[in-house]
Design a protein around this motif. Structure first.
Motif, short mmCIF file in Angstrom:
data_model
loop_
_atom_site.label_atom_id
_atom_site.label_comp_id
_atom_site.label_asym_id
_atom_site.label_seq_id
_atom_site.Cartn_x
_atom_site.Cartn_y
_atom_site.Cartn_z
N VAL A 74 0.85 -1.18 0.00
CA VAL A 74 0.00 0.00 0.00
C VAL A 74 0.89 1.23 0.00
O VAL A 74 1.85 1.32 0.77
CB VAL A 74 -0.92 0.02 1.25
N SER A 75 0.58 2.19 -0.86
CA SER A 75 1.38 3.41 -0.92
C SER A 75 1.25 4.19 0.38
O SER A 75 0.18 4.24 1.00
CB SER A 75 0.91 4.28 -2.09
N LYS A 76 2.33 4.82 0.78
CA LYS A 76 2.30 5.69 1.95
C LYS A 76 1.53 6.97 1.64
O LYS A 76 1.04 7.64 2.54
CB LYS A 76 3.72 6.04 2.39
N ASP A 77 1.44 7.31 0.36
CA ASP A 77 0.75 8.52 -0.08
C ASP A 77 -0.71 8.17 -0.38
O ASP A 77 -1.00 7.44 -1.33
CB ASP A 77 1.42 9.07 -1.34
N PRO A 78 -1.66 8.66 0.43
CA PRO A 78 -3.07 8.32 0.19
C PRO A 78 -3.59 8.87 -1.14
O PRO A 78 -4.62 8.40 -1.64
CB PRO A 78 -3.80 8.95 1.38
N ASN A 79 -2.88 9.81 -1.74
CA ASN A 79 -3.30 10.37 -3.03
C ASN A 79 -2.52 9.78 -4.20
O ASN A 79 -2.53 10.34 -5.30
CB ASN A 79 -3.14 11.89 -3.01
N GLU A 80 -1.85 8.67 -3.98
CA GLU A 80 -1.06 8.02 -5.03
C GLU A 80 -1.95 7.74 -6.25
O GLU A 80 -3.09 7.29 -6.12
CB GLU A 80 -0.47 6.71 -4.51
N ASP A 81 -1.42 8.01 -7.42
CA ASP A 81 -2.13 7.73 -8.66
C ASP A 81 -2.40 6.22 -8.72
O ASP A 81 -1.49 5.41 -8.56
CB ASP A 81 -1.28 8.17 -9.85
N LYS A 82 -3.64 5.84 -8.95
CA LYS A 82 -4.01 4.43 -8.97
C LYS A 82 -3.26 3.67 -10.06
O LYS A 82 -3.02 2.47 -9.94
CB LYS A 82 -5.52 4.27 -9.13
N ASN A 83 -2.88 4.35 -11.13
CA ASN A 83 -2.15 3.68 -12.20
C ASN A 83 -0.77 3.19 -11.75
O ASN A 83 -0.19 2.31 -12.38
CB ASN A 83 -2.00 4.60 -13.41
N THR A 84 -0.26 3.74 -10.66
CA THR A 84 1.04 3.28 -10.14
C THR A 84 0.99 1.79 -9.82
O THR A 84 1.94 1.06 -10.11
CB THR A 84 1.42 4.07 -8.87
N TYR A 85 -0.10 1.32 -9.25
CA TYR A 85 -0.24 -0.09 -8.92
C TYR A 85 -0.21 -0.95 -10.19
O TYR A 85 0.43 -2.00 -10.22
CB TYR A 85 -1.53 -0.35 -8.13
N TYR A 86 -0.90 -0.50 -11.22
CA TYR A 86 -0.93 -1.25 -12.48
C TYR A 86 0.43 -1.23 -13.17
O TYR A 86 0.85 -2.23 -13.75
CB TYR A 86 -2.03 -0.70 -13.40
N ARG A 87 1.14 -0.10 -13.07
CA ARG A 87 2.49 -0.04 -13.66
C ARG A 87 3.45 -0.97 -12.93
O ARG A 87 4.32 -1.60 -13.56
CB ARG A 87 3.01 1.40 -13.64
N ASP A 88 3.30 -1.10 -11.62
CA ASP A 88 4.15 -2.03 -10.87
C ASP A 88 3.91 -3.47 -11.32
O ASP A 88 4.86 -4.24 -11.50
CB ASP A 88 3.88 -1.92 -9.37
N VAL A 89 2.65 -3.84 -11.52
CA VAL A 89 2.34 -5.19 -11.98
C VAL A 89 2.87 -5.39 -13.40
O VAL A 89 3.42 -6.45 -13.72
CB VAL A 89 0.81 -5.45 -11.92
N GLN A 90 2.76 -4.38 -14.23
CA GLN A 90 3.27 -4.45 -15.59
C GLN A 90 4.80 -4.64 -15.57
O GLN A 90 5.34 -5.44 -16.33
CB GLN A 90 2.89 -3.20 -16.37
N ALA A 91 5.48 -3.90 -14.71
CA ALA A 91 6.94 -4.03 -14.60
C ALA A 91 7.32 -5.44 -14.16
O ALA A 91 8.29 -6.02 -14.66
CB ALA A 91 7.49 -3.00 -13.63
N GLN A 92 6.56 -6.01 -13.23
CA GLN A 92 6.83 -7.37 -12.77
C GLN A 92 6.63 -8.38 -13.91
O GLN A 92 7.42 -9.31 -14.07
CB GLN A 92 5.89 -7.71 -11.60
N ALA A 93 5.60 -8.17 -14.73
CA ALA A 93 5.36 -9.05 -15.87
C ALA A 93 6.48 -8.92 -16.90
O ALA A 93 6.92 -9.92 -17.48
CB ALA A 93 4.00 -8.75 -16.49
N CYS A 94 6.95 -7.70 -17.13
CA CYS A 94 8.08 -7.50 -18.06
C CYS A 94 9.33 -8.19 -17.54
O CYS A 94 10.07 -8.82 -18.31
CB CYS A 94 8.35 -6.01 -18.25
N ALA A 95 9.59 -8.09 -16.24
CA ALA A 95 10.75 -8.73 -15.65
C ALA A 95 10.66 -10.25 -15.84
O ALA A 95 11.66 -10.91 -16.12
CB ALA A 95 10.85 -8.38 -14.17
N LYS A 96 9.45 -10.79 -15.70
CA LYS A 96 9.25 -12.23 -15.91
C LYS A 96 9.60 -12.61 -17.35
O LYS A 96 10.25 -13.64 -17.58
CB LYS A 96 7.81 -12.61 -15.58
#
Length: 115
Positions: free
Chosen positions: A20-42
């Protein structure tokens, strides 16, 4: 990070790490980009492993969940929990961490491969 259990429809449970982001106003797309980065790494790991390396590299699946019963329906990132002690082998600017009890060549070789 938090430990969380996913309960499947058949009642089986899977341990995951919830992020969970420490910033309550974190852009929701950040979570999707993290998952995308993990898939690219795979995908990079699959290509790296195709070279017949002595130690394979793999990445756990990552997910985004919406907590529908919470106010504002926040998103969280999650990935499968891996038992054991996390050991960092290199940093995000190309440096190798030395002086570890067990230095490994594979993490740094993979980093070099993907650079």
């Amino acid at each position: 990070c938090y430990r969380m259990q996913l309960v499947q429809k058949d009642g089986t449970r899977k341990n995951v790490v919830a992020k969970v982001s420490k910033d309550p106003n974190e852009d929701k797309n950040t979570y999707y980009r993290d998952v995308q980065a993990q898939a690219c790494a795979k995908l990079w790991a699959v290509e790296y492993n195709d070279y017949g390396v002595p130690k394979i590299v793999d990445f756990v699946p990552a997910y985004v969940f919406e907590l529908v019963d919470r106010p504002g329906r926040p998103l969280i990132g999650a990935e499968e929990f891996i038992e054991g002690v996390f050991q960092k082998h290199n940093n995000n600017v190309g440096g190798t961490i030395t002086g570890m009890q067990e230095e490994r060549a594979t993490p740094n070789a993979f980093s070099h491969f993907t650079w």
